[in-house]
Write a protein that holds these residues in place. Structure first.
Motif, PDB file in Angstrom:
ATOM      1  N   ILE A  76       0.663   4.527 -10.764  1.00  0.00           N
ATOM      2  CA  ILE A  76       1.312   3.346 -10.191  1.00  0.00           C
ATOM      3  C   ILE A  76       0.333   2.589  -9.300  1.00  0.00           C
ATOM      4  O   ILE A  76       0.255   1.348  -9.359  1.00  0.00           O
ATOM      5  N   ALA A  77      -0.425   3.315  -8.470  1.00  0.00           N
ATOM      6  CA  ALA A  77      -1.411   2.656  -7.605  1.00  0.00           C
ATOM      7  C   ALA A  77      -2.497   1.966  -8.432  1.00  0.00           C
ATOM      8  O   ALA A  77      -2.957   0.871  -8.091  1.00  0.00           O
ATOM      9  N   THR A  78      -2.903   2.588  -9.542  1.00  0.00           N
ATOM     10  CA  THR A  78      -3.910   1.979 -10.412  1.00  0.00           C
ATOM     11  C   THR A  78      -3.377   0.687 -11.018  1.00  0.00           C
ATOM     12  O   THR A  78      -4.081  -0.325 -11.084  1.00  0.00           O
ATOM     13  N   TRP A  79      -2.145   0.711 -11.481  1.00  0.00           N
ATOM     14  CA  TRP A  79      -1.549  -0.503 -12.043  1.00  0.00           C
ATOM     15  C   TRP A  79      -1.521  -1.628 -11.014  1.00  0.00           C
ATOM     16  O   TRP A  79      -1.855  -2.772 -11.329  1.00  0.00           O
ATOM     17  N   GLN A  80      -1.117  -1.302  -9.790  1.00  0.00           N
ATOM     18  CA  GLN A  80      -1.001  -2.348  -8.777  1.00  0.00           C
ATOM     19  C   GLN A  80      -2.352  -3.011  -8.503  1.00  0.00           C
ATOM     20  O   GLN A  80      -2.434  -4.215  -8.284  1.00  0.00           O
ATOM     21  N   VAL A  81      -3.423  -2.237  -8.557  1.00  0.00           N
ATOM     22  CA  VAL A  81      -4.757  -2.768  -8.239  1.00  0.00           C
ATOM     23  C   VAL A  81      -5.363  -3.501  -9.429  1.00  0.00           C
ATOM     24  O   VAL A  81      -5.949  -4.572  -9.282  1.00  0.00           O
ATOM     25  N   LEU A  99      -1.499  -8.697  -7.518  1.00  0.00           N
ATOM     26  CA  LEU A  99      -0.103  -8.294  -7.407  1.00  0.00           C
ATOM     27  C   LEU A  99       0.199  -7.699  -6.029  1.00  0.00           C
ATOM     28  O   LEU A  99      -0.560  -6.867  -5.518  1.00  0.00           O
ATOM     29  N   ALA A 100       1.309  -8.133  -5.469  1.00  0.00           N
ATOM     30  CA  ALA A 100       1.784  -7.573  -4.207  1.00  0.00           C
ATOM     31  C   ALA A 100       2.837  -6.494  -4.442  1.00  0.00           C
ATOM     32  O   ALA A 100       3.018  -5.603  -3.608  1.00  0.00           O
ATOM     33  N   ARG A 101       3.554  -6.568  -5.573  1.00  0.00           N
ATOM     34  CA  ARG A 101       4.642  -5.619  -5.816  1.00  0.00           C
ATOM     35  C   ARG A 101       4.800  -5.366  -7.308  1.00  0.00           C
ATOM     36  O   ARG A 101       4.841  -6.307  -8.111  1.00  0.00           O
ATOM     37  N   ILE A 102       4.872  -4.083  -7.658  1.00  0.00           N
ATOM     38  CA  ILE A 102       5.236  -3.690  -9.019  1.00  0.00           C
ATOM     39  C   ILE A 102       6.336  -2.650  -8.926  1.00  0.00           C
ATOM     40  O   ILE A 102       6.495  -1.969  -7.897  1.00  0.00           O
ATOM     41  N   GLU A 103       7.109  -2.513 -10.004  1.00  0.00           N
ATOM     42  CA  GLU A 103       8.204  -1.552 -10.030  1.00  0.00           C
ATOM     43  C   GLU A 103       8.124  -0.727 -11.312  1.00  0.00           C
ATOM     44  O   GLU A 103       7.857  -1.268 -12.402  1.00  0.00           O
ATOM     45  N   VAL A 104       8.369   0.569 -11.172  1.00  0.00           N
ATOM     46  CA  VAL A 104       8.244   1.496 -12.294  1.00  0.00           C
ATOM     47  C   VAL A 104       9.461   2.416 -12.308  1.00  0.00           C
ATOM     48  O   VAL A 104       9.840   2.973 -11.271  1.00  0.00           O
ATOM     49  N   GLY A 149       0.783  -1.228   0.000  1.00  0.00           N
ATOM     50  CA  GLY A 149       0.000   0.000   0.000  1.00  0.00           C
ATOM     51  C   GLY A 149       0.812   1.274   0.000  1.00  0.00           C
ATOM     52  O   GLY A 149       0.242   2.358   0.167  1.00  0.00           O
ATOM     53  N   ALA A 150       2.132   1.186  -0.151  1.00  0.00           N
ATOM     54  CA  ALA A 150       2.974   2.382  -0.114  1.00  0.00           C
ATOM     55  C   ALA A 150       3.954   2.365  -1.270  1.00  0.00           C
ATOM     56  O   ALA A 150       4.316   1.306  -1.792  1.00  0.00           O
ATOM     57  N   ILE A 151       4.395   3.570  -1.672  1.00  0.00           N
ATOM     58  CA  ILE A 151       5.357   3.711  -2.753  1.00  0.00           C
ATOM     59  C   ILE A 151       6.705   4.118  -2.177  1.00  0.00           C
ATOM     60  O   ILE A 151       6.812   5.113  -1.447  1.00  0.00           O
ATOM     61  N   LYS A 152       7.737   3.345  -2.488  1.00  0.00           N
ATOM     62  CA  LYS A 152       9.102   3.672  -2.097  1.00  0.00           C
ATOM     63  C   LYS A 152       9.898   4.042  -3.353  1.00  0.00           C
ATOM     64  O   LYS A 152       9.598   3.577  -4.453  1.00  0.00           O
ATOM     65  N   ARG A 153      10.926   4.864  -3.151  1.00  0.00           N
ATOM     66  CA  ARG A 153      11.725   5.338  -4.298  1.00  0.00           C
ATOM     67  C   ARG A 153      13.204   5.087  -4.036  1.00  0.00           C
ATOM     68  O   ARG A 153      13.693   5.265  -2.915  1.00  0.00           O
ATOM     69  N   ASP A 154      13.922   4.650  -5.060  1.00  0.00           N
ATOM     70  CA  ASP A 154      15.369   4.584  -5.004  1.00  0.00           C
ATOM     71  C   ASP A 154      15.933   4.952  -6.365  1.00  0.00           C
ATOM     72  O   ASP A 154      15.175   5.312  -7.272  1.00  0.00           O
TER      73      ASP A 154
END
Length: 1001
Positions: free
Chosen positions: A116-121, A137-142, A40-45
């Motif tokens: 990104i949230a729309t894609w995950q759902v 999906l539990a995890r996606i990366e963009v 439920g959260a977006i992390k960035r690296d």
């Protein structure tokens, strides 16, 4: 990867390789940003070039460990690229105002997180044998790439969101995302971009603070007037670029310029003609030069503006019923390529766009309830083709509008009535043997002779299906001579003015467009406040609201029992026009002959009219002798390409195409584009004319620009005189172009193909490709709006043309493949992206089966079942609540929204009742057609609906329609007496099964 690590959309940047990455991320290090959505959260690296390469290859960017199966296939998806654009005026205002530049970046950040949230759902992976089960999906990366300019160095702030194909499911396993679902979710992603640009309260308030507002198209109203003039500057840039490339190649024969050389050329091309002509550009120089150019266009753009009040509607004040109708119209408009079928996702995207254009401004989360309610209401205007499959993935195209279903049923009923009546072929009713004496010895082949005999027969409705090259014009000319000998008249009409002009000229008889004929007899059409097509008819003596004149009946195109209306290119006849034309024929006594091919290009509106007529016509003839091609064996093969009987049949046809040299296999999309360009010049040396058919307009534009650039480099085109075409294309003398709008004053037809013979100070001189003596002149303004390059075009642009050679690009559907492979007299070839010959055969076979016509609702239902069968399904008996689209369906079904569920029940009942009445009319017409070419005894006599039952049903429909209108207009749930809608299905059974009583009605 080449795009990410070597180049940018900012052509002035000299850096290449990993050094270019800082231009994307905006940070000091040479990295790009990766966003990870999990829990439920977006992390960035940040990823450097080496890590980015691992990530694109489907590996963990830090460790290099493979995620799931390795991506070995050359055709494997690596990333799915979603480009996030905004109106161009946003980029201009960001250049002029630093505060708004910051706000615009923040707007794009919020939109990125929403996408990104729309894609995950909404997206999924697939599990089980054959990928039968849908895994959430539990995890996606963009990965995000940021660009500031277009290639021509105009302001164009946009971002690329690269969705990694590797995703992790709720079961903890890494696998590939379901790319088919991702392509369909893109419609919703695009709608989210529109919503953010027009309703985000922070962005709207920031604009108002600096004196700017949004217009009805979503552009900044105070800057919209400079967008097109600034864009047209790119044509001069492209001209400069082409000249410099030609000069470089002349100095370096046999070599291609490096990336660094291309960038130097781009910098020169952009600077040429501007004050100062800087040798190199930095950020401040670029900004100042563009600002100066804007100032020359309008000196007021730099003036300080007083803050304004941006009036925005409250979410409670909007007309939800109107928004729902707009949502359905949006989904319906976008469904034409899928035969009128659309999905819940499409309805939700339409609801999102409708809310975006409503004038509201609110936080995205606050708008969700409004979007959900608009979606619920919109679903009440649709018919589910798979009602027995309550748990359907949201992307399955199993919905049609009630109006679409009713229009098909109504047209079918009218065609049945028309077919059951005879036509007056001759004034003295003389009898003659079939075929007519004038047809004997005419030189027609047997199928042409049969078709001409059908056109001149006493059958009121006939269809002639003419595959490409079968001599339709020849047989119509013979039929015209017979009709004139019998004191009858042939009137040629066609869906487009261009086709009508060509047909009438070649058949040597009167001709016009279908719409001109209908307009002469009082039909009018417009779009309503929801954007839906509305057709109506003026009565004699009624005032035309558009002209203010009194309609006194037809003035130019009178019809009667002795007139045979021949619809040429009838496969492109849309349902609305076909329905009106059939009604006109029933009233006037005229006969109708539909001549065309439903397997070729579809109409601009909804397709299926000719296929519906084929099933109901008194005579149907299919031409079998193909006369266009030099090779008679290939002529026979094209008939197999046109309508394969099964996937196995398509595979055999594809193998034969490959064996006989009509398939060229390439490795990727760039190689396919190069093959089309190289094929153009190779075949042009051997033949006079070459046609190129592509799957999309965007691909056609890329091929067109590449061919034009090559022609400049080869000295075939000069750049000393340039005109601007549509979408800011550069037009040169000698270019092949297409006109895209009728112009009576200039004698120009829509979709006609021309060569530009001269570009003057006020206009362009055009010579028709198939008639060197036909020369016309159009203004530069017309060219800028309605002319584009036409070396390559989509199937609609090439329909009806005949050339010496034809090349077909990858990704086309069945009609695109068939039309493309039947344009060339001497040679036809399909370019296919595949890693092996077997893969090429499979691709061609798949294209043959893609997008086949669905004439009746029953055909659409079968196609929806196939779409449903291909989809992955939840491995449960109940839909999971994660998906917003699935949640909308659940809440609508359970009545959580109150009145939308009532509206759904009522609308479904009303549709079923109206369908029952139409079926009853069909039954009556069928029973009356004793002399029909297909005797009703073969299928049994159908029981008609009793007059008293019909009257009672019509009265009840009227009551329930009033009730539905009250419910839709009410802002709150309406609880009235429970309407007795349980017998809706029985209504249809009464008619279709022949139940002799009116019980349940």
């Amino acid at each position: 990867m080449d795009y990410a690590v070597r180049g940018t959309c900012d052509s002035h940047l000299r850096s290449s390789g990993a050094l270019a990455l800082d231009a994307y991320s905006g940070v000091d290090e040479a990295t790009v940003s990766r966003f990870i959505f999990e829990s439920g959260a977006i992390k960035r690296d940040e990823l450097d070039a080496e890590q980015l390469a691992r990530w694109v290859d489907g590996c963990d960017p830090a460790s290099g460990e493979h995620r799931g199966r390795q991506l070995d296939s050359p055709l494997a998806d690596l990333v799915l690229d979603s480009t996030v654009n905004a109106p161009k005026s946003f980029s201009i205002v960001a250049l002029l105002n630093p505060d708004l530049a910051v706000e615009f970046e923040a707007l794009q950040d919020r939109l990125r997180d929403r996408i990104i949230a729309t894609w995950q759902v909404e997206l999924n992976a697939r599990r089980g044998a054959g990928g039968r089960f849908r895994e959430r999906l539990a995890r996606i990366e963009v990965v995000e790439l940021r660009h500031r300019r277009s290639r021509a160095l105009d302001p164009h702030i946009h971002r690329h969101l690269w969705l990694g194909v590797k995703v992790r499911g709720l079961d903890g396993k890494w696998s590939n995302v379901d790319s088919r679902v991702a392509m369909r979710v893109q419609n919703l992603v695009n709608a989210e971009g529109d919503l953010a640009a027009r309703t985000d309260p922070r962005w709207v308030a920031a604009l108002a603070r600096h004196g700017y507002t949004l217009d009805g198209d979503g552009e900044i109203a105070q800057l919209a007037h400079v967008v097109r003039p600034l864009s047209r500057r790119s044509n001069q840039i492209e001209a400069n670029r082409a000249v410099q490339l030609a000069r470089w190649r002349a100095v370096h024969p046999g070599l291609e310029p490096s990336h660094d050389v291309i960038q130097r050329i781009d910098r020169y091309a952009w600077a040429a003609g501007r004050p100062g002509k800087p040798r190199d550009l930095d950020e401040r120089e670029w900004s100042q030069l563009v600002t100066d150019e804007l100032t020359r266009l309008d000196p007021r753009v730099l003036n300080d503006r007083a803050s304004v009040f941006a009036h925005r509607c409250d979410t409670e004040a909007v007309d939800r019923g109107l928004l729902a109708r707009r949502a359905v119209v949006d989904a319906d408009e976008r469904s034409k390529s899928s035969n009128g079928r659309f999905s819940v996702l499409d309805v939700r995207a339409g609801a999102t766009r409708a809310v975006a254009a409503s004038g509201v401004a609110a936080d995205r989360d606050a708008l969700q309830s409004l979007i959900d309610e608009v979606t619920w209401r919109a679903l009440a205007h649709t018919r589910d083709l798979l009602p027995d499959e309550p748990v359907k993935p949201a992307h399955v195209k199993a919905l049609v509008t009630h109006e679409f279903a009713a229009l098909k049923a109504q047209l079918g009923e009218r065609l049945t009535r028309l077919s059951s009546e005879g036509w007056q072929i001759t004034g003295d009713s003389r009898e003659w043997a079939d075929p007519h004496p004038l047809l004997r010895g005419s030189g027609l082949d047997p199928s042409q002779s049969a078709a001409a005999a059908a056109v001149v027969s006493a059958e009121r409705l006939v269809t002639v299906t003419g595959p490409a090259g079968t001599g339709k014009t020849t047989l119509l000319r013979a039929a015209r001579l017979v009709l004139e000998a019998e004191r009858c008249r042939m009137l040629i009409v066609a869906p487009t003015r261009k086709a009508a002009a060509v047909a009438s000229r070649e058949v040597e008889t009167a001709g016009t467009s279908v719409h001109a004929l209908l307009a002469d007899h009082g039909w009018r059409w417009r779009t309503d406040d929801a954007g839906a097509a509305v057709w109506w008819r003026l009565a004699r003596g009624e005032r035309d609201p558009s002209t203010g004149m009194i309609f006194r009946g037809p003035r130019h195109l009178r019809l009667g029992p002795g007139v045979r209306i021949v619809v040429d290119e009838a496969g492109m006849l849309d349902l609305h026009a076909a329905d009106a034309l059939t009604q006109l024929a029933l009233e006037t006594g005229a006969g109708v002959a539909l001549v065309g091919d439903p397997h070729q290009a579809s109409p601009v509106g909804h397709a299926g009219a000719m296929a519906l007529a084929e099933r109901r016509a008194g005579r149907t003839v299919e031409l079998s002798g193909v006369h266009r091609f030099d090779d008679p064996m290939y002529a026979a093969l094209t008939l197999c390409v046109r309508s394969p009987r099964s996937p196995e049949d398509a595979a055999n046809v594809a193998a034969e195409l490959q064996r006989t040299g009509h398939v060229q296999r390439v490795d990727d999309a760039m190689a396919a584009r190069d093959a089309l360009v190289e094929g153009y010049f190779l075949r042009q040396r051997q033949s006079r004319t070459v046609a190129i058919v592509t799957a999309t307009n965007d691909e056609a534009a890329l091929v067109n620009e590449a061919i034009q650039e090559q022609r400049v480099a080869r000295g075939q085109l000069a750049t000393d005189r340039i005109a601007v075409g549509s979408d800011e294309q550069r037009i040169l003398e000698g270019d092949v172009v297409q006109t895209r709008r009728n112009d009576r004053a200039a004698g120009i037809e829509n979709r006609a193909i021309w060569t530009v013979t001269r570009i003057g100070p006020v206009g362009l001189e055009l010579q028709r490709m198939d008639d060197a003596g036909d020369v016309r002149t159009v203004t530069r303004d017309y060219a800028a709006e309605h002319i584009h390059l036409a070396y390559a075009t989509t199937v609609h642009g090439i329909q009806g043309e005949t050339t010496d050679t034809s090349l077909v690009g990858p990704g086309v559907d069945a009609s695109g493949l068939y039309v493309g492979l039947t344009r060339g007299r001497r040679h036809n070839e399909a370019i296919v992206i595949a890693s092996s010959d077997a893969g090429a055969r499979k691709t061609i076979a798949d294209e043959m089966m893609r997008g086949l016509p669905e004439p009746d609702i029953e055909d659409a239902t079968r196609a929806a079942h196939r779409d449903f069968a291909r989809a992955a399904h939840d491995d449960t008996t109940e839909p999971t609540p994660d998906s917003r689209s699935t949640g909308v369906l659940n809440r609508a079904a359970s009545g959580a929204a109150g009145h939308p569920s009532w509206l759904t029940q009522l609308t479904e009942w009303i549709l079923a009742a109206r369908m029952a009445l139409l079926e009853a009319s069909v039954a009556t017409a069928a029973n009356e057609s004793a002399l029909h070419a297909r005797p009703v005894d073969e299928v049994g006599r159908r029981t008609e609906l009793a007059p008293e039952a019909r009257a009672e049903l019509e009265a009840r429909i009227e009551r329930y329609e009033r009730l539905a209108a009250e419910i839709e207009e009410s802002p709150a749930p309406v609880r009235t007496h429970t309407p007795d809608t349980r017998d809706a299905a029985h209504l249809v059974r009464v008619v279709t099964n022949g139940t002799p009583t009116g019980r349940g009605i």
